[in-house]
Design an enzyme around this catalytic site. Structure first.
Site, PDB file in Angstrom:
ATOM      1  N   THR A 286       0.848  -1.208   0.000  1.00 17.15           N
ATOM      2  CA  THR A 286       0.000   0.000   0.000  1.00 17.15           C
ATOM      3  C   THR A 286       0.873   1.244   0.000  1.00 17.15           C
ATOM      4  O   THR A 286       1.992   1.222   0.508  1.00 17.15           O
ATOM      5  CB  THR A 286      -0.980  -0.009   1.205  1.00 17.15           C
ATOM      6  OG1 THR A 286      -1.874   1.102   1.084  1.00 17.15           O
ATOM      7  CG2 THR A 286      -0.246   0.065   2.545  1.00 17.15           C
ATOM      8  N   TYR A 287       0.387   2.310  -0.605  1.00 16.34           N
ATOM      9  CA  TYR A 287       1.187   3.546  -0.681  1.00 16.34           C
ATOM     10  C   TYR A 287       0.309   4.763  -0.444  1.00 16.34           C
ATOM     11  O   TYR A 287      -0.915   4.717  -0.612  1.00 16.34           O
ATOM     12  CB  TYR A 287       1.915   3.637  -2.023  1.00 16.34           C
ATOM     13  CG  TYR A 287       1.024   3.959  -3.201  1.00 16.34           C
ATOM     14  CD1 TYR A 287       0.104   3.024  -3.667  1.00 16.34           C
ATOM     15  CD2 TYR A 287       1.094   5.191  -3.846  1.00 16.34           C
ATOM     16  CE1 TYR A 287      -0.716   3.300  -4.750  1.00 16.34           C
ATOM     17  CE2 TYR A 287       0.282   5.474  -4.924  1.00 16.34           C
ATOM     18  CZ  TYR A 287      -0.624   4.526  -5.365  1.00 16.34           C
ATOM     19  OH  TYR A 287      -1.447   4.811  -6.435  1.00 16.34           O
TER      20      TYR A 287
ATOM     21  N   ASP B  97       4.690   1.112   1.084  1.00 10.74           N
ATOM     22  CA  ASP B  97       5.753   1.543   0.182  1.00 10.74           C
ATOM     23  C   ASP B  97       6.260   2.897   0.687  1.00 10.74           C
ATOM     24  O   ASP B  97       5.899   3.945   0.163  1.00 10.74           O
ATOM     25  CB  ASP B  97       5.197   1.645  -1.240  1.00 10.74           C
ATOM     26  CG  ASP B  97       6.290   1.943  -2.261  1.00 10.74           C
ATOM     27  OD1 ASP B  97       7.409   2.296  -1.857  1.00 10.74           O
ATOM     28  OD2 ASP B  97       6.000   1.816  -3.466  1.00 10.74           O
TER      29      ASP B  97
ATOM     30  N   ARG C 188       5.609  -7.050  -1.452  1.00  9.01           N
ATOM     31  CA  ARG C 188       5.113  -8.434  -1.423  1.00  9.01           C
ATOM     32  C   ARG C 188       6.238  -9.389  -1.022  1.00  9.01           C
ATOM     33  O   ARG C 188       6.011 -10.349  -0.280  1.00  9.01           O
ATOM     34  CB  ARG C 188       4.559  -8.825  -2.792  1.00  9.01           C
ATOM     35  CG  ARG C 188       3.321  -8.019  -3.187  1.00  9.01           C
ATOM     36  CD  ARG C 188       2.705  -8.561  -4.472  1.00  9.01           C
ATOM     37  NE  ARG C 188       1.673  -7.684  -4.979  1.00  9.01           N
ATOM     38  CZ  ARG C 188       1.861  -6.789  -5.954  1.00  9.01           C
ATOM     39  NH1 ARG C 188       3.049  -6.657  -6.525  1.00  9.01           N
ATOM     40  NH2 ARG C 188       0.859  -6.024  -6.357  1.00  9.01           N
TER      41      ARG C 188
ATOM     42  N   ASP D 187      -4.273  -6.763  -3.481  1.00 11.11           N
ATOM     43  CA  ASP D 187      -4.036  -5.310  -3.562  1.00 11.11           C
ATOM     44  C   ASP D 187      -5.120  -4.551  -2.804  1.00 11.11           C
ATOM     45  O   ASP D 187      -6.219  -5.051  -2.589  1.00 11.11           O
ATOM     46  CB  ASP D 187      -4.010  -4.859  -5.025  1.00 11.11           C
ATOM     47  CG  ASP D 187      -2.764  -5.349  -5.733  1.00 11.11           C
ATOM     48  OD1 ASP D 187      -1.869  -5.899  -5.070  1.00 11.11           O
ATOM     49  OD2 ASP D 187      -2.700  -5.192  -6.967  1.00 11.11           O
ATOM     50  N   ASP D 188      -4.788  -3.312  -2.421  1.00 14.43           N
ATOM     51  CA  ASP D 188      -5.697  -2.587  -1.533  1.00 14.43           C
ATOM     52  C   ASP D 188      -6.930  -1.998  -2.217  1.00 14.43           C
ATOM     53  O   ASP D 188      -7.840  -1.535  -1.534  1.00 14.43           O
ATOM     54  CB  ASP D 188      -4.946  -1.502  -0.728  1.00 14.43           C
ATOM     55  CG  ASP D 188      -4.222  -0.489  -1.594  1.00 14.43           C
ATOM     56  OD1 ASP D 188      -4.353  -0.541  -2.837  1.00 14.43           O
ATOM     57  OD2 ASP D 188      -3.505   0.362  -1.030  1.00 14.43           O
ATOM     58  N   ASP D 189      -6.963  -2.008  -3.542  1.00 17.67           N
ATOM     59  CA  ASP D 189      -8.111  -1.374  -4.214  1.00 17.67           C
ATOM     60  C   ASP D 189      -9.000  -2.358  -4.979  1.00 17.67           C
ATOM     61  O   ASP D 189      -9.967  -1.948  -5.613  1.00 17.67           O
ATOM     62  CB  ASP D 189      -7.635  -0.248  -5.141  1.00 17.67           C
ATOM     63  CG  ASP D 189      -6.629  -0.711  -6.169  1.00 17.67           C
ATOM     64  OD1 ASP D 189      -6.088  -1.825  -6.016  1.00 17.67           O
ATOM     65  OD2 ASP D 189      -6.365   0.038  -7.119  1.00 17.67           O
TER      66      ASP D 189
ATOM     67  N   GLU E  42       3.682 -12.137 -11.985  1.00 19.12           N
ATOM     68  CA  GLU E  42       3.005 -13.299 -11.411  1.00 19.12           C
ATOM     69  C   GLU E  42       3.763 -14.568 -11.795  1.00 19.12           C
ATOM     70  O   GLU E  42       3.995 -15.461 -10.976  1.00 19.12           O
ATOM     71  CB  GLU E  42       1.559 -13.385 -11.926  1.00 19.12           C
ATOM     72  CG  GLU E  42       0.651 -12.236 -11.477  1.00 19.12           C
ATOM     73  CD  GLU E  42       0.775 -10.963 -12.310  1.00 19.12           C
ATOM     74  OE1 GLU E  42       1.638 -10.918 -13.232  1.00 19.12           O
ATOM     75  OE2 GLU E  42       0.017 -10.017 -12.048  1.00 19.12           O
TER      76      GLU E  42
ATOM     77  N   THR F  97     -10.745  -3.732  -9.508  1.00 14.82           N
ATOM     78  CA  THR F  97     -11.271  -2.362  -9.529  1.00 14.82           C
ATOM     79  C   THR F  97     -10.134  -1.383  -9.233  1.00 14.82           C
ATOM     80  O   THR F  97      -9.141  -1.732  -8.592  1.00 14.82           O
ATOM     81  CB  THR F  97     -12.372  -2.207  -8.466  1.00 14.82           C
ATOM     82  OG1 THR F  97     -11.949  -2.867  -7.261  1.00 14.82           O
ATOM     83  CG2 THR F  97     -13.667  -2.829  -8.930  1.00 14.82           C
TER      84      THR F  97
HETATM   85  N1  UDP Z   1       1.452   0.140  -4.748  1.00 16.14           N
HETATM   86  C1  UDP Z   1       2.604   0.397  -4.028  1.00 16.14           C
HETATM   87  N2  UDP Z   1       3.480   1.365  -4.485  1.00 16.14           N
HETATM   88  C2  UDP Z   1       3.231   2.080  -5.620  1.00 16.14           C
HETATM   89  C3  UDP Z   1       2.071   1.804  -6.350  1.00 16.14           C
HETATM   90  C4  UDP Z   1       1.201   0.817  -5.893  1.00 16.14           C
HETATM   91  O1  UDP Z   1       2.837  -0.227  -2.987  1.00 16.14           O
HETATM   92  O2  UDP Z   1       4.052   2.946  -5.984  1.00 16.14           O
HETATM   93  C5  UDP Z   1       0.513  -0.892  -4.265  1.00 16.14           C
HETATM   94  C6  UDP Z   1      -0.968  -0.476  -4.315  1.00 16.14           C
HETATM   95  O3  UDP Z   1      -1.375   0.116  -3.102  1.00 16.14           O
HETATM   96  C7  UDP Z   1      -1.663  -1.791  -4.603  1.00 16.14           C
HETATM   97  C8  UDP Z   1      -0.631  -2.570  -5.410  1.00 16.14           C
HETATM   98  O4  UDP Z   1       0.648  -1.999  -5.119  1.00 16.14           O
HETATM   99  O5  UDP Z   1      -1.970  -2.514  -3.416  1.00 16.14           O
HETATM  100  C9  UDP Z   1      -0.884  -2.480  -6.908  1.00 16.14           C
HETATM  101  O6  UDP Z   1      -0.911  -1.111  -7.291  1.00 16.14           O
HETATM  102  P1  UDP Z   1      -2.128  -0.458  -8.081  1.00 16.14           P
HETATM  103  O7  UDP Z   1      -3.407  -0.909  -7.467  1.00 16.14           O
HETATM  104  O8  UDP Z   1      -1.892   1.000  -8.175  1.00 16.14           O
HETATM  105  O9  UDP Z   1      -1.900  -1.132  -9.502  1.00 16.14           O
HETATM  106  P2  UDP Z   1      -2.917  -1.606 -10.603  1.00 16.14           P
HETATM  107  O10 UDP Z   1      -4.305  -1.477 -10.068  1.00 16.14           O
HETATM  108  O11 UDP Z   1      -2.663  -0.710 -11.742  1.00 16.14           O
HETATM  109  O12 UDP Z   1      -2.529  -3.019 -10.859  1.00 16.14           O
HETATM  110 MN    MN Z   2      -5.084  -1.835  -8.185  1.00 16.28          MN
END
Ligand code: UDP
Ligand code: MN
Length: 253
Positions: A11-12, A41, A89, A112-114, A199, A227
């Site tokens: 998470t960042y 991060d 990770r 991931d957090d989103d 992956e 999402t």
């Molecule tokens: N993340 C991070 N550092 C960053 C960008 C993203 O730790 O500089 C984390 C983010 O919080 C998420 C995961 O890495 O849990 C994947 O990032 P993101 O969701 O932005 O990527 P996408 O949705 O494009 O795969």
């Molecule tokens: Mn994401």
């Protein structure tokens, strides 16, 4: 005894971080025997995330490690140019290897957090023998991407891009039995992996396609969505800032 789910989340800091973590934690609160490994991060653990975790109610371990400079995407770079969340990770994997006893049963999931998670995927992934797989919604420029299965085995992968990769699905589409992680202590995500191979850099060294265990009703059901939270507009905030009147900084958002 029920195996533990080790849910690793990088998470960042950004405007929507606390909102995203709140939403995720309130999903995870519904999942029994889950341990949340949250890796920021950043150079140090932030107050925002520390306080959030203390009160979120989920069992957790909290770390921080900053992504090395050469791996950071610059303003204007497309999001896919460099892998995100890799060091974080890997730190999660290292903690698992150092802290689990040999007889502890569990599964590792990179969440991931989103993203959006249907609770049913957790009870399915919990009993992963080696590597379980399932489709992910709203990813790869498609409505969904993922394994195509027949009679409980993966026949091929539905994706528009290099279906021959060892793991041609998003991070959110597989889980790994911790035994594989413990038995292969050198395997980590490769920060230098080329586009779309992050992956694969882990899974390709742990198992082959014949080992993949399809979940989500033989991969015919979407239980996880990739999402992405919209970046909120800060037009008025920026305007106030220029006038030296930004909103109360002690208000944690
Ligand atoms: N993340 C991070 N550092 C960053 C960008 C993203 O730790 O500089 C984390 C983010 O919080 C998420 C995961 O890495 O849990 C994947 O990032 P993101 O969701 O932005 O990527 P996408 O949705 O494009 O795969
Ligand atoms: Mn994401």
């Amino acid at each position: 005894e029920m195996p533990t789910i080790y849910f690793i989340t990088p998470t960042y800091k950004r405007h929507t971080q606390k909102a995203d973590l709140t939403r995720l934690s309130q999903t995870l609160l519904h999942v029994p025997k889950l341990h949340w490994i949250v890796v920021e991060d950043s150079d140090k653990k932030t107050d925002l995330v520390s306080h959030f975790l203390e009160s979120c109610g989920v069992s957790y371990t909290h770390f921080a490690v900053r992504t090395p400079k050469q791996l950071i995407t610059k303003e204007g770079d497309p999001r896919w140019l460099k892998a995100r969340g890799v060091e974080q990770r890997n730190l999660g994997l290292r903690w698992i290897r150092q802290n689990l006893k040999d007889d502890m049963k569990g599964v590792v999931y990179f969440g991931d957090d989103d993203n959006t998670y249907d609770l049913r995927i957790f009870e399915q992934m919990r009993y992963t023998k080696k590597i379980s797989v399932w489709p992910v919604g709203l990813v790869g420029g498609l409505k969904w991407e993922g394994p195509i299965c027949k009679d409980g085995s993966v026949v091929r992968f539905y994706t528009m891009w290099e279906p021959g990769r060892p793991m041609p699905v998003d991070m959110a589409g597989f889980a790994i039995n911790v035994k594989l992680i413990m038995d292969n202590p050198e395997v980590e995500m490769d920060p230098m992996a080329k586009r779309g191979y992050l992956e694969s850099s882990v899974v390709g060294r742990l198992a082959t396609r014949e080992d993949f265990e399809p979940l989500a009703n033989d991969c015919k059901q979407i239980l996880v969505w990739h999402t992405q939270t919209a970046e909120p507009k800060m037009k008025q905030e920026d305007k106030l800032k220029r006038m030296g009147r930004e909103s109360d900084p002690s208000m944690e958002v």
